[in-house]
Design an enzyme around this catalytic site. Sequence first.
Site, short mmCIF file in Angstrom:
data_model
loop_
_atom_site.label_atom_id
_atom_site.label_comp_id
_atom_site.label_asym_id
_atom_site.label_seq_id
_atom_site.Cartn_x
_atom_site.Cartn_y
_atom_site.Cartn_z
N LYS A 40 -13.91 -0.48 4.06
CA LYS A 40 -14.36 -1.34 2.95
C LYS A 40 -15.54 -2.21 3.35
O LYS A 40 -16.55 -2.25 2.65
CB LYS A 40 -13.21 -2.25 2.49
CG LYS A 40 -11.91 -1.59 2.04
CD LYS A 40 -12.04 -0.35 1.25
CE LYS A 40 -10.72 0.05 0.59
NZ LYS A 40 -9.89 0.93 1.41
N ASP B 243 -1.83 -5.75 8.87
CA ASP B 243 -2.74 -4.71 8.40
C ASP B 243 -3.93 -5.43 7.78
O ASP B 243 -3.81 -6.06 6.73
CB ASP B 243 -2.05 -3.81 7.38
CG ASP B 243 -2.90 -2.58 7.03
OD1 ASP B 243 -4.04 -2.49 7.51
OD2 ASP B 243 -2.41 -1.73 6.27
N TRP C 28 0.85 -1.20 0.00
CA TRP C 28 0.00 0.00 0.00
C TRP C 28 0.88 1.24 0.00
O TRP C 28 1.86 1.33 0.75
CB TRP C 28 -0.91 -0.05 1.23
CG TRP C 28 -1.80 1.13 1.42
CD1 TRP C 28 -2.58 1.75 0.48
CD2 TRP C 28 -2.04 1.84 2.64
NE1 TRP C 28 -3.28 2.80 1.04
CE2 TRP C 28 -2.97 2.87 2.36
CE3 TRP C 28 -1.55 1.69 3.95
CZ2 TRP C 28 -3.42 3.76 3.35
CZ3 TRP C 28 -2.00 2.56 4.93
CH2 TRP C 28 -2.92 3.58 4.63
#
Length: 406
Positions: free
Chosen positions: A252, A216, A135
């Site tokens: 999300k 994560d 990311w």
Amino acid sequence: MSVTGQLAHVPQAPVDAIFGLTARFKADTDASKINLGVGAYRTNEGKPWILPVVKKAEATIFNDPTLDHEYLPIEGLKTFVDASVKLLLGADSPAIAEGKVAAVQTISGTGAVRTAAAFLAKFRKAPIYISKPTWGNHKSIMEDAGLTVIEHSYWDPATGGLAFGKMVSELREAPSGSIVLLHGCAHNPTGVDPTVEQWKEIAQLVKEKQHFPFFDCAYIGFATGSFDADAFAPRYFVSQGIDIVCAQSYAKNFGLYGERVGCLTVVTQSPEQKNAVQSQLMRIIRGMISNPPLYGARIVSIVLNDPQLYQEWVANVQEMAGRIKFMRQQLFDHLKALGTPGTWNHIINQIGMFSYTGLSTAQVNILIEKFHVYLTADGRISMAGLNTGNVKRFAESVDWVVRNAN
């Protein structure tokens, strides 16, 4: 005339890649433009989706006359934090029952990552190994917290899959006690995850080398539609007696992108360690943001703590995950029908919101300039931006650039 001042030495920072791409997309007047850059779910009509279960939770909040807008405690909304820990580790987790888990509410997953980085930099400082690629925000967050970042192999461009052998070899060669950043599921940007057996091998390596795993987890439930499957890795590490830190996001899987709802969980070896870690996390949060926001955490808490709403949420998440899987298959089928040069199996083998196409930066630039298709320079696309109305045109655009540009 030259301008001087106390801040004249400050250089201009580069434009953020994702937000800059979104700005270019919005400025494009072409009616057929496609945005595959932003990591946010869209319906088949290309619209944002407020989950029906979220609307129900909001109605509950609106109609409850006892609720106010007072400050939350430093650690956040307790009912939210407790439910988040159970979602991550499992309601029957021995670590929870034995009082070994510290947890705090954060400003979405980004805030959880930043808080964890600050904690590790202060109390468990070591080089942190991150996947190449990862990311886009990971590196700057870690460096801003004072951690030294080292990249390890992850993506195998030859197969469109995981370079597992290289990854394991490099982590084995890393200094003992290093921090290892791991994507719990739906790796961003590649969509490539280790298998269950590979996760077990990574856990064993981490244990042998006394590395510290930093998970994560931005896509639990959203990746496969199964919460148990998506949370396998952190749960397995904990089952092996390994300390972990884990950042969770509800952007999300709840569609609460702008509400910034997250949680940071730390699993320790004893209640005494848990209490000490909890106190230090709270101290960091107090100095950073004082205390977290209330509204989004209330929404998530209401849903996770109500069995009926929870099941409805599961169905909502599975609907999102299912549409993304369908678009993967549609894209693959169109590329196959076009006879597009190359192997495209990675499109359907990858999971989660993103796909790492393998397109070059030059090919991406042509897609943007010639075809008005917006994606990041590394070839990552958000599968949620595809729908039955644009997937064929996107496939045809990819086919053209693969045949005509390197």
